[in-house]
Structure formats: structure tokens, C-alpha cells
Design an enzyme around this catalytic site. Structure first.
Site, PDB file in Angstrom:
ATOM      1  N   TRP A   1       0.803  -1.232   0.000  1.00 33.68           N
ATOM      2  CA  TRP A   1       0.000   0.000   0.000  1.00 33.68           C
ATOM      3  C   TRP A   1       0.826   1.267   0.000  1.00 33.68           C
ATOM      4  O   TRP A   1       0.305   2.348  -0.232  1.00 33.68           O
ATOM      5  CB  TRP A   1      -0.897   0.002   1.255  1.00 33.68           C
ATOM      6  CG  TRP A   1      -0.129  -0.335   2.501  1.00 33.68           C
ATOM      7  CD1 TRP A   1      -0.032  -1.573   3.082  1.00 33.68           C
ATOM      8  CD2 TRP A   1       0.706   0.528   3.286  1.00 33.68           C
ATOM      9  NE1 TRP A   1       0.809  -1.531   4.181  1.00 33.68           N
ATOM     10  CE2 TRP A   1       1.271  -0.243   4.323  1.00 33.68           C
ATOM     11  CE3 TRP A   1       1.035   1.875   3.218  1.00 33.68           C
ATOM     12  CZ2 TRP A   1       2.140   0.280   5.285  1.00 33.68           C
ATOM     13  CZ3 TRP A   1       1.915   2.412   4.167  1.00 33.68           C
ATOM     14  CH2 TRP A   1       2.442   1.608   5.180  1.00 33.68           C
ATOM     15  N   ASN A   2       2.125   1.180   0.321  1.00 32.77           N
ATOM     16  CA  ASN A   2       2.822   2.434   0.660  1.00 32.77           C
ATOM     17  C   ASN A   2       3.053   3.367  -0.530  1.00 32.77           C
ATOM     18  O   ASN A   2       3.030   4.578  -0.388  1.00 32.77           O
ATOM     19  CB  ASN A   2       4.112   2.162   1.453  1.00 32.77           C
ATOM     20  CG  ASN A   2       5.107   1.347   0.694  1.00 32.77           C
ATOM     21  OD1 ASN A   2       4.765   0.653  -0.265  1.00 32.77           O
ATOM     22  ND2 ASN A   2       6.348   1.409   1.104  1.00 32.77           N
TER      23      ASN A   2
ATOM     24  N   ALA B   1      -2.690  -4.554  -2.000  1.00 32.64           N
ATOM     25  CA  ALA B   1      -2.925  -4.637  -0.558  1.00 32.64           C
ATOM     26  C   ALA B   1      -4.398  -4.305  -0.279  1.00 32.64           C
ATOM     27  O   ALA B   1      -5.020  -3.522  -1.002  1.00 32.64           O
ATOM     28  CB  ALA B   1      -2.012  -3.657   0.176  1.00 32.64           C
TER      29      ALA B   1
ATOM     30  N   GLY C   1       6.814  -6.191  -0.746  1.00 40.07           N
ATOM     31  CA  GLY C   1       6.155  -6.185   0.559  1.00 40.07           C
ATOM     32  C   GLY C   1       7.104  -6.644   1.649  1.00 40.07           C
ATOM     33  O   GLY C   1       8.328  -6.516   1.523  1.00 40.07           O
TER      34      GLY C   1
ATOM     35  N   GLU D   1      10.761  -7.955  -3.847  1.00 37.08           N
ATOM     36  CA  GLU D   1      11.279  -6.660  -3.366  1.00 37.08           C
ATOM     37  C   GLU D   1      10.771  -6.492  -1.945  1.00 37.08           C
ATOM     38  O   GLU D   1       9.602  -6.174  -1.739  1.00 37.08           O
ATOM     39  CB  GLU D   1      10.736  -5.510  -4.235  1.00 37.08           C
ATOM     40  CG  GLU D   1      11.172  -5.545  -5.676  1.00 37.08           C
ATOM     41  CD  GLU D   1      12.634  -5.169  -5.869  1.00 37.08           C
ATOM     42  OE1 GLU D   1      13.317  -4.838  -4.870  1.00 37.08           O
ATOM     43  OE2 GLU D   1      13.089  -5.222  -7.009  1.00 37.08           O
ATOM     44  N   LEU D   2      11.656  -6.705  -0.970  1.00 35.55           N
ATOM     45  CA  LEU D   2      11.175  -6.770   0.417  1.00 35.55           C
ATOM     46  C   LEU D   2      11.680  -5.597   1.250  1.00 35.55           C
ATOM     47  O   LEU D   2      12.056  -4.570   0.711  1.00 35.55           O
ATOM     48  CB  LEU D   2      11.564  -8.126   1.006  1.00 35.55           C
ATOM     49  CG  LEU D   2      11.165  -9.328   0.119  1.00 35.55           C
ATOM     50  CD1 LEU D   2      11.623 -10.637   0.734  1.00 35.55           C
ATOM     51  CD2 LEU D   2       9.678  -9.338  -0.168  1.00 35.55           C
TER      52      LEU D   2
ATOM     53  N   CYS E   1      10.314   1.479   1.942  1.00 35.01           N
ATOM     54  CA  CYS E   1      11.305   0.405   2.097  1.00 35.01           C
ATOM     55  C   CYS E   1      12.716   0.962   2.050  1.00 35.01           C
ATOM     56  O   CYS E   1      13.601   0.483   2.733  1.00 35.01           O
ATOM     57  CB  CYS E   1      11.118  -0.635   1.003  1.00 35.01           C
ATOM     58  SG  CYS E   1      11.156   0.062  -0.642  1.00 35.01           S
TER      59      CYS E   1
HETATM   60  P1  NAD Z   1       2.797  -6.802   3.353  1.00 29.39           P
HETATM   61  O1  NAD Z   1       3.841  -7.823   3.155  1.00 29.39           O
HETATM   62  O2  NAD Z   1       1.913  -6.915   4.511  1.00 29.39           O
HETATM   63  O3  NAD Z   1       1.856  -6.754   2.066  1.00 29.39           O
HETATM   64  C1  NAD Z   1       2.361  -6.695   0.759  1.00 29.39           C
HETATM   65  C2  NAD Z   1       1.474  -7.535  -0.128  1.00 29.39           C
HETATM   66  O4  NAD Z   1       1.664  -8.915   0.207  1.00 29.39           O
HETATM   67  C3  NAD Z   1      -0.012  -7.247   0.042  1.00 29.39           C
HETATM   68  O5  NAD Z   1      -0.663  -7.332  -1.208  1.00 29.39           O
HETATM   69  C4  NAD Z   1      -0.454  -8.355   0.969  1.00 29.39           C
HETATM   70  O6  NAD Z   1      -1.817  -8.684   0.848  1.00 29.39           O
HETATM   71  C5  NAD Z   1       0.413  -9.502   0.532  1.00 29.39           C
HETATM   72  N1  NAD Z   1       0.634 -10.491   1.586  1.00 29.39           N
HETATM   73  C6  NAD Z   1       0.885 -10.238   2.880  1.00 29.39           C
HETATM   74  N2  NAD Z   1       0.996 -11.399   3.561  1.00 29.39           N
HETATM   75  C7  NAD Z   1       0.825 -12.388   2.665  1.00 29.39           C
HETATM   76  C8  NAD Z   1       0.801 -13.800   2.750  1.00 29.39           C
HETATM   77  N3  NAD Z   1       0.998 -14.420   3.909  1.00 29.39           N
HETATM   78  N4  NAD Z   1       0.577 -14.513   1.635  1.00 29.39           N
HETATM   79  C9  NAD Z   1       0.369 -13.885   0.479  1.00 29.39           C
HETATM   80  N5  NAD Z   1       0.360 -12.550   0.316  1.00 29.39           N
HETATM   81  C10 NAD Z   1       0.584 -11.805   1.401  1.00 29.39           C
HETATM   82  O7  NAD Z   1       3.574  -5.429   3.311  1.00 29.39           O
HETATM   83  P2  NAD Z   1       3.010  -3.984   3.525  1.00 29.39           P
HETATM   84  O8  NAD Z   1       2.710  -3.793   4.961  1.00 29.39           O
HETATM   85  O9  NAD Z   1       1.914  -3.717   2.545  1.00 29.39           O
HETATM   86  O10 NAD Z   1       4.295  -3.126   3.104  1.00 29.39           O
HETATM   87  C11 NAD Z   1       5.328  -2.900   4.008  1.00 29.39           C
HETATM   88  C12 NAD Z   1       6.533  -3.784   3.739  1.00 29.39           C
HETATM   89  O11 NAD Z   1       6.847  -3.777   2.346  1.00 29.39           O
HETATM   90  C13 NAD Z   1       7.778  -3.266   4.426  1.00 29.39           C
HETATM   91  O12 NAD Z   1       8.524  -4.336   4.927  1.00 29.39           O
HETATM   92  C14 NAD Z   1       8.527  -2.573   3.308  1.00 29.39           C
HETATM   93  O13 NAD Z   1       9.894  -2.399   3.548  1.00 29.39           O
HETATM   94  C15 NAD Z   1       8.223  -3.453   2.151  1.00 29.39           C
HETATM   95  N6  NAD Z   1       8.383  -2.736   0.879  1.00 29.39           N
HETATM   96  C16 NAD Z   1       9.421  -3.069   0.048  1.00 29.39           C
HETATM   97  C17 NAD Z   1       9.613  -2.383  -1.128  1.00 29.39           C
HETATM   98  C18 NAD Z   1      10.756  -2.708  -2.077  1.00 29.39           C
HETATM   99  O14 NAD Z   1      10.716  -2.245  -3.203  1.00 29.39           O
HETATM  100  N7  NAD Z   1      11.757  -3.460  -1.685  1.00 29.39           N
HETATM  101  C19 NAD Z   1       8.734  -1.368  -1.471  1.00 29.39           C
HETATM  102  C20 NAD Z   1       7.692  -1.059  -0.603  1.00 29.39           C
HETATM  103  C21 NAD Z   1       7.511  -1.767   0.569  1.00 29.39           C
END
Ligand code: NAD
Length: 454
Positions: free
Chosen positions: A130-131, A156, A206, A228-229, A262
Site C-alpha cells: 500500500w505504501n 494490498a 512487501g 522486493e522486500l 522500504c
Molecule cells: P505486506 O507484506 O503486509 O503486504 C504486501 C502484499 O503482500 C499485500 O498485497 C499483501 O496482501 C500480501 N501479503 C501479505 N501477507 C501475505 C501472505 N501471507 N501470503 C500472500 N500474500 C501476502 O507489506 P506492507 O505492509 O503492505 O508493506 C510494508 C513492507 O513492504 C515493508 O517491509 C517494506 O519495507 C516493504 N516494501 C518493500 C519495497 C521494495 O521495493 N523493496 C517497497 C515497498 C515496501
């Protein structure tokens, strides 16, 4: 599972959508397969015209698209406009450059003619956070679609408006139905889709936990996957740093996107000889950050995305303070409506406390003092992540040492870590694998087909 948008500044529900039904999911996947057959044959020029039209539409709709982003996740309207413009710029970049980035490569071999051609893979499933609700999706979609793939977005749960907006944008630009579709999916439906033979590849941006789950599902089904985490990027202030530029950039690096990026700088590692000056000036600047209504142009930082994220960041601060960390400024939730949190600076943070070892996804900066640049680099590398890092120095030799020594996917000097369409973006270690953007990114979702003509 419902997809609900709640305005984090007002705590009001904006809209709610049910998850798509199995029939709707099946129809979307079938459509993607049908569309891919013709889309992959569509010339780059025609794909590029559609992508340019989408960019133009986005620019025309700048204010409403930005207001949507602000309402769903709370970033300032000013920053939301920046995000929208970046999406348009990236669409134009790949509209113009995809053909050249994917051009046939001739490689000398015993053959009379041999080399590589880059062909699209098919349906790519994108799981997004979502960010940066538009940017993260466009960062995947613009190159992948220009390469001839079709995309399905699983966004998200809290940014359904942004997901629907993007789907509508591409359709209104004239893309054939099925080149880009949004699906509201729960995690089981997502797992089923990853297992579906008609899905060729998966990408997730995420958290680490989501990356582990989706990466494992992709692996079990032998699907190409890009992750991309998260990160806990270091911002290194070396002996030769120019403090007048470093301090304001340190503030921006930490509070951009309300601290929820991130690639935000999360750990500020300063050499001892510059530490007093940096801590004093940085603390002053962070305590002057204007927190408030994200639509107000005077605001520097809006609310956190939801109550849970605010509670999480506060718990991380409290844990560290209980173990000895010193709060230089901030450290509190702001009372009243909206999930606001003060811009916070912590020093003397024990490594085994939560702010000392977890990703801080909010406006909390940890400042660590070290003897010299070598120790700074060692400390920068002492986390499980390796997304991006930055070095602030005027001496070129200090810059070189940091670029060589910092273990991360990206190192920036005298600039905040950021993505740009020309350069690869991605991390190492627990920050994920694969790259987005640039020639490397656009080739991730292609078959690098070797050809050999005897
Ligand atoms: P999140 O992992 O909760 O969600 C991201 C996506 O993954 C969402 O669509 C969510 O529904 C899905 N998801 C979550 N848990 C899941 C599961 N168990 N199985 C399948 N899908 C699942 O992350 P967030 O809170 O939306 O974003 C924050 C995180 O994302 C932070 O750790 C941040 O650093 C990271 N991030 C990384 C980048 C990058 O480019 N490296 C960019 C933005 C955010």
C-alpha cells in the site's frame, strides 16, 4: 475478506469491496490468456503508443489521482503528486526504450549466427503493498507490459481505490481488456492463482513474511519470482560530510512517505568526530517537522497508514527506551483523530532492543555513533537486509570505500536512495532477489531465448 479503504487522517471508511468470486477470477485469467496471444504479437510501437496515452491521462488526472493516494494511505498531497508524476515518467520511459532494451543480442560462437532474443513469458501476477499504491504497481507493470506480458494485480487490502484506478487508467488509454487486470484476492485465492499453470511468473513487493510465503508458493510451482522486500538502510555520515546538505536530506530520507518507505534511511551511522554536530542539528530539524493534515501544503508528514502500524512503531520505541535508548525528540503518538506519530530520534539504542534490530516502518530514526568509516560500514552490513544505503561525504575516497564496502543492492552518495527508470532497483539478503527497472528489470519477465544457426 473485504478490501476496505480507510482514510488514516480522518479514520473514516472511504469504500469497501468484496473479494472477487471464483467465477470472476476464472474469467480474468481466461481473458489474460486470450489477450496475451495477441498482445505478444503487437509491435512495440503500438504498445508504446498506448503506454504514452496512459501516461498522458495520468498527468491530466494528476490532482485527483494524487488525492486518491493521500486519502487511502495518508501521504502528503505534495508527495502523492510526485508519485503520480513518477509513474507517468516511467510509463513514457518504457514506451520509448522497451524495444531497445529488449533488442536481439548477437553473440559470437561456432554458429554462423547466434545470440539471445527476449520474449514475453505470459501472465505475470503482481502482489503489491500500500505504501506507494500506484508507483509499486507501475514499476512492475510498465516494463512488463511493454515487454509483451499481461499482468494481474493483487493489491494490498487497504488501497482498493488505487488498484481500481490503475485498471481503469489502462483500459481508458485503450489497452485491450486483459493486458492489465485488478483482482481482489484473499491469500488462499492468491495461492491458488500462483499454482495455476496459466500464470507464468510472480512478483511481490512487501514484507519479508509475505515474501517468504509467496516465494515458497512460486518455488513449489516452479514459477519465476521477483521479490522486493523490506530494509533497514544505513545513512552513513562520514568525516568529510557537508552538514548543511546532509541534515535536511537525513530528515527527508527518514520522514518521506510518513516514514513508510522500504528505502527510507532507518539507521543513521555517524563517525564520532561529527556526531555531536549531527545529532544536535538532526534532532532540531526532526523536532520541527510539521505533522498534520496531509492535504495541507505546509504539512511535512501525514499520519501512519493505520492504527496497527502506529502501535507497532510505538511498541518498538517503548521496548528500546525500556532497554536504555534515549529519546532525543518525539517518541509519542499524537492524540486526536488520525494515526499521527511524532518524528522521533533515538540514540544509545541497544542492538538487542526492537528499534535496534527490526525494520522501523514509521518516522523513527536510530542514530549510532562509530569511531570511523570502517566501523560504519561494518555496522551498516550487520543487519539481515541489504536494500539500499547512502554515504554522505565530500571526499571521493570515502565515497568509494562506502560504495565498495556496503553490502546492499544499491548505494547512493550524497543523494537519498530512490528509484529511477534507467537504473536497476532491488536488494540482496533478506531484502529479496531480482531487479526491477532498467534493462535488468524489463528482462526479468522474459524468456532469454538462445538461438543458434549452424
Ligand atoms: P505486506 O507484506 O503486509 O503486504 C504486501 C502484499 O503482500 C499485500 O498485497 C499483501 O496482501 C500480501 N501479503 C501479505 N501477507 C501475505 C501472505 N501471507 N501470503 C500472500 N500474500 C501476502 O507489506 P506492507 O505492509 O503492505 O508493506 C510494508 C513492507 O513492504 C515493508 O517491509 C517494506 O519495507 C516493504 N516494501 C518493500 C519495497 C521494495 O521495493 N523493496 C517497497 C515497498 C515496501
Amino acid at each position: 475478506m473485504a478490501f476496505t479503504a480507510i482514510n488514516p487522517a480522518t479514520e473514516e471508511v472511504i469504500a469497501e469491496y468484496p473479494a472477487h468470486t471464483p467465477e470472476q477470477i476464472e474469467a480474468a485469467v481466461a481473458q489474460a490468456v486470450t489477450t496475451f496471444a495477441s498482445w505478444k504479437m503487437t509491435p512495440f510501437k503500438d504498445r508504446g503508443e498506448l503506454m504514452t496515452r496512459a501516461a498522458q491521462l495520468l498527468e491530466d488526472e494528476l490532482d485527483s489521482a494524487a488525492a486518491l493516494l493521500t486519502s487511502e494511505m495518508g501521504k502528503t498531497f505534495v508527495q502523492a503528486k510526485g508519485e503520480v508524476m513518477k509513474c507517468a515518467k516511467t510509463m513514457r520511459y518504457y514506451a520509448e526504450h522497451a524495444e531497445e532494451l529488449l533488442g536481439e543480442e548477437i553473440i559470437a560462437s561456432p554458429a554462423s549466427r547466434s545470440g539471445i532474443r527476449y520474449e514475453p513469458l505470459g501472465t505475470v501476477l503482481a502482489v503489491m503493498p500500500w505504501n506507494f499504491a500506484l508507483w509499486q504497481a507501475v514499476r512492475f507493470a510498465a516494463p512488463a507490459m511493454m515487454a509483451g506480458n499481461v499482468g494481474i494485480l493483487k493489491h494490498a487490502h487497504n488501497v482498493p481505490g488505487s488498484a481500481l484506478y490503475l485498471e481503469s487508467l489502462f483500459l481508458r488509454a485503450g489497452f485491450p481488456k486483459g493486458v492489465f487486470a485488478n483482482l481482489f484476492l484473499g491469500h488462499q485465492a492468491l495461492a491458488d492463482l500462483i499454482a495455476d499453470d496459466r500464470v507464468a511468473a510472480v512478483t511481490l513487493t512487501g514484507s519479508e513474511v509475505a515474501g517468504q510465503k509467496v516465494g515458497a508458493q512460486a518455488g513449489a510451482n516452479l514459477k519465476k519470482c521477483v521479490l522486493e522486500l523490506g530494509g533497514s538502510d544505513a545513512f552513513i555520515i562520514a568525516s568529510s560530510a557537508d552538514m548543511d546538505t546532509t541534515v535536511p536530506m537525513a530528515v527527508t530520507a527518514r520522514i518521506q512517505n510518513n516514514g513508510q518507505s522500504c528505502i527510507a534511511a532507518k539507521r543513521f551511522i555517524v563517525v564520532k568526530e561529527r556526531s555531536e554536530e549531527f545529532i544536535e542539528r538532526f534532532t532540531k530539524a526532526m523536532s520541527e517537522v510539521k505533522v498534520g493534515d496531509p492535504m495541507d501544503p505546509e504539512t511535512n508528514m501525514g499520519p501512519l497508514v493505520n492504527a496497527e502500524q502506529r502501535e507497532l512503531i510505538h511498541a518498538q520505541v517503548l521496548d528500546s527506551v525500556a532497554k536504555g535508548a534515549v529519546v532525543r525528540c518525539g517518541g509519542k503518538m499524537i492524540e486526536g483523530t488520525g494515526y499521527y506519530y511524532e518524528a522521533t530520534v533515538l540514540t544509545n539504542v541497544p542492538r538487542d532492543s526492537r528499534a535496534g534490530c527490526e525494520e522501523l516502518f514509521g518516522p523513527v530514526a536510530v542514530v549510532e555513533v562509530v569511531e570511523d568509516l570502517d566501523e560504519a560500514i561494518t555496522l551498516a552490513n550487520s543487519t539481515p537486509w541489504g536494500l539500499g544505503g547512502s554515504i554522505w561525504a565530500t571526499d571521493p575516497s570515502e565515497i568509494e570505500r562506502a560504495i565498495n564496502g556496503v553490502e546492499s543492492g544499491m548505494v547512493f552518495a550524497n543523494a537519498i536512495v530512490a528509484s529511477t527508470p534507467e537504473l536497476p532497483f532491488g536488494g540482496i539478503k533478506k531484502s529479496g532477489y531480482g531487479r526491477e527497472l532498467s534493462a535488468m528489470g524489463i528482462r526479468e519477465f522474459t524468456n532469454a531465448k538462445t538461438f543458434y544457426i549452424a
